[in-house]
Design a protein around this motif. Structure first.
Motif, short mmCIF file in Angstrom:
data_model
loop_
_atom_site.label_atom_id
_atom_site.label_comp_id
_atom_site.label_asym_id
_atom_site.label_seq_id
_atom_site.Cartn_x
_atom_site.Cartn_y
_atom_site.Cartn_z
N ASP A 284 0.84 -1.19 0.00
CA ASP A 284 0.00 0.00 0.00
C ASP A 284 0.88 1.24 0.00
N TYR A 285 0.42 2.28 -0.72
CA TYR A 285 1.11 3.57 -0.74
C TYR A 285 0.08 4.68 -0.53
N ALA A 286 0.51 5.72 0.16
CA ALA A 286 -0.33 6.91 0.33
C ALA A 286 0.59 8.13 0.35
N THR A 287 0.31 9.09 -0.53
CA THR A 287 1.05 10.35 -0.56
C THR A 287 0.15 11.44 0.00
N VAL A 288 0.64 12.13 1.02
CA VAL A 288 -0.15 13.11 1.76
C VAL A 288 0.58 14.44 1.76
N ALA A 289 -0.14 15.51 1.46
CA ALA A 289 0.41 16.87 1.59
C ALA A 289 0.14 17.34 3.01
N MET A 290 1.18 17.79 3.69
CA MET A 290 1.04 18.22 5.08
C MET A 290 1.71 19.58 5.28
N ARG A 291 1.00 20.46 5.92
CA ARG A 291 1.56 21.74 6.34
C ARG A 291 1.64 21.72 7.86
N TYR A 292 2.82 21.95 8.39
CA TYR A 292 3.01 21.84 9.83
C TYR A 292 3.93 22.94 10.32
N GLN A 293 3.93 23.15 11.62
CA GLN A 293 4.84 24.11 12.21
C GLN A 293 5.71 23.40 13.24
N LEU A 294 6.88 23.97 13.48
CA LEU A 294 7.82 23.42 14.44
C LEU A 294 8.84 24.47 14.80
N LYS A 295 9.50 24.27 15.92
CA LYS A 295 10.64 25.09 16.29
C LYS A 295 11.90 24.35 15.84
N ASP A 296 12.70 25.03 15.06
CA ASP A 296 13.79 24.38 14.33
C ASP A 296 15.07 25.18 14.52
N ALA A 297 16.09 24.55 15.10
CA ALA A 297 17.35 25.26 15.33
C ALA A 297 18.50 24.27 15.30
N VAL A 298 19.64 24.72 14.80
CA VAL A 298 20.88 23.95 14.83
C VAL A 298 21.75 24.55 15.93
N VAL A 299 22.21 23.70 16.86
CA VAL A 299 23.01 24.17 17.99
C VAL A 299 24.30 23.37 18.07
N ASP A 300 25.27 23.94 18.76
CA ASP A 300 26.52 23.24 19.00
C ASP A 300 26.28 22.09 19.97
N ARG A 301 26.74 20.90 19.59
CA ARG A 301 26.45 19.70 20.38
C ARG A 301 27.05 19.77 21.78
N ALA A 302 28.21 20.40 21.91
CA ALA A 302 28.90 20.42 23.20
C ALA A 302 28.44 21.55 24.10
N THR A 303 28.25 22.74 23.54
CA THR A 303 27.96 23.91 24.36
C THR A 303 26.50 24.34 24.33
N GLY A 304 25.72 23.87 23.33
CA GLY A 304 24.34 24.32 23.20
C GLY A 304 24.21 25.68 22.56
N ARG A 305 25.30 26.24 22.06
CA ARG A 305 25.26 27.56 21.42
C ARG A 305 24.46 27.50 20.13
N LEU A 306 23.59 28.49 19.95
CA LEU A 306 22.75 28.56 18.76
C LEU A 306 23.59 28.88 17.54
N VAL A 307 23.49 28.05 16.50
CA VAL A 307 24.22 28.26 15.26
C VAL A 307 23.30 28.75 14.16
N GLN A 308 22.08 28.25 14.13
CA GLN A 308 21.14 28.59 13.06
C GLN A 308 19.73 28.34 13.56
N GLY A 309 18.78 29.16 13.10
CA GLY A 309 17.39 28.95 13.46
C GLY A 309 17.01 29.67 14.74
N ASP A 310 15.85 29.27 15.29
CA ASP A 310 15.30 29.94 16.48
C ASP A 310 14.38 28.96 17.20
N LEU A 311 14.74 28.62 18.44
CA LEU A 311 13.90 27.70 19.24
C LEU A 311 12.77 28.42 19.95
#
Length: 339
Positions: A284-311
């Motif tokens: 079975d296959y199903a293709t669905v169009a979805m519009r969603y929102q989320l908080k999206d950010a890239v941070v430094d793994r060690a320090t948690g410093r924000l590199v890109q985006g906004d949480l």
């Protein structure tokens, strides 16, 4: 007198180079602020069975999907008249490589400024006085403001319009469970005849979905994004096909090598519509169009410093997700395509 003139020329050249770097830095800052993150990083990849290289049917949530850029399914020639689209090379990263109005605008602005730098005119002329320097800085600031305003306008323009009343909060099911199409629906329900209101497509047997299937799609969207943000590969492996798990693992490996993590939080489906549902070769296959929102950010793994985006500020995305399963089994994500 000659020595003084040469000294003035050197100072002007140094100032021109510094200001050129300022313009480039402003463009880079805009690019970093608007780069794609989340699962798939804004790409189109995966497989949809024999429909992998055909365009999904339009829906009220999303009018069209980008062609696949990466797939394990060979791009076989199709019969004339099929709804197909040739695969497209993934565009290079960076703000100035983007096609359309913004790429042309920034390319033109930078081209004019750098040409002026070389020729002693354009943006960088008249730097021998304080008023000339202030005027140039004002131009740079205005360019940056205009770019941000235009980008905001383009983002709002890309949001789908909704006819027939307020936006729904979850998956639109009225057109799929035997009822009449939802008010204002002009997408999959009108793309092809059928009492269930979806386009059965050029290949495969029509597939009727139940309410539990749409609940599974919404739950899988949240689970996949959350697991990606936590680098939880066992959870991803349960919800992705082996092909998709391989692509996503490559992304996570790259982030880990750079010492980064892509945090994804507060995922919420805003609207969803079925594009196509079919069965082929026992799957079975199903293709669905979805519009969603989320908080999206890239941070430094060690320090948690924000590199890109906004949480602190949620963003929105609209994508086509294709799910597959063996009859009686659980749905797994087999493809993601951008709108």
């Amino acid at each position: 007198m000659l020595r003084s003139s040469k000294s003035t020329g050197v100072r002007r050249t140094s100032l021109r180079v510094a200001l050129a770097a300022l313009v480039l830095a402003a463009g880079t800052m805009v690019a970093a602020d608007n780069a794609d993150a989340r699962v798939g990083r804004g790409g189109s990849f995966g497989s949809r069975g024999t429909r992998t290289w055909s365009t999904p049917a339009p829906t009220p949530t999303a009018p069209t999907a980008q062609p696949m850029q990466r797939s394990a399914t060979p791009n076989q020639p199709t019969q004339p008249g099929m709804n197909t689209a040739a695969p497209r090379q993934q565009p290079g990263g960076g703000f100035f490589n983007r096609p359309g109005f913004m790429g042309g605008l920034m390319g033109g602005l930078l081209g004019a400024g750098l040409f002026g730098l070389l020729m002693g005119s354009g943006f960088f002329s008249g730097l021998g006085s304080l008023s000339g320097i202030l005027g140039l800085l004002l131009q740079v600031g205005l360019i940056f403001i205009v770019v941000r305003l235009v980008m905001g306008w383009l983002r709002s323009r890309n949001q789908p319009s909704y006819a027939g009343g307020p936006r729904p909060d979850t998956m639109n099911r009225d057109a799929y469970e035997g009822g009449a199409p939802a008010a204002g629906s002009t997408g999959a329900a009108s793309a092809a005849p059928g009492r269930f209101g979806f386009n059965t497509g050029p290949r495969g047997k029509p597939l009727k979905l139940q309410g539990s299937d749409f609940d599974a799609f919404e739950h899988t969207l949240t689970e996949v994004q959350t697991a990606y943000g936590k680098d939880d590969r066992p959870a991803l492996q349960r919800r992705l096909t082996p092909e998709m798990f391989g692509y996503i693992s490559e992304e996570l490996d790259e982030l880990a090598r750079d010492g980064l993590v892509n945090r994804l939080e507060d995922i919420k489906l805003l609207q969803g519509d079925l594009s196509e549902a079919w069965n082929e070769d026992g799957e079975d296959y199903a293709t669905v169009a979805m519009r969603y929102q989320l908080k999206d950010a890239v941070v430094d793994r060690a320090t948690g410093r924000l590199v890109q985006g906004d949480l602190d500020r949620p963003t929105q995305a609209a994508e086509f997700w294709t799910f597959t399963r063996r009859p009686g089994g659980e749905w797994a994500v087999s493809a993601i395509q951008q709108t």
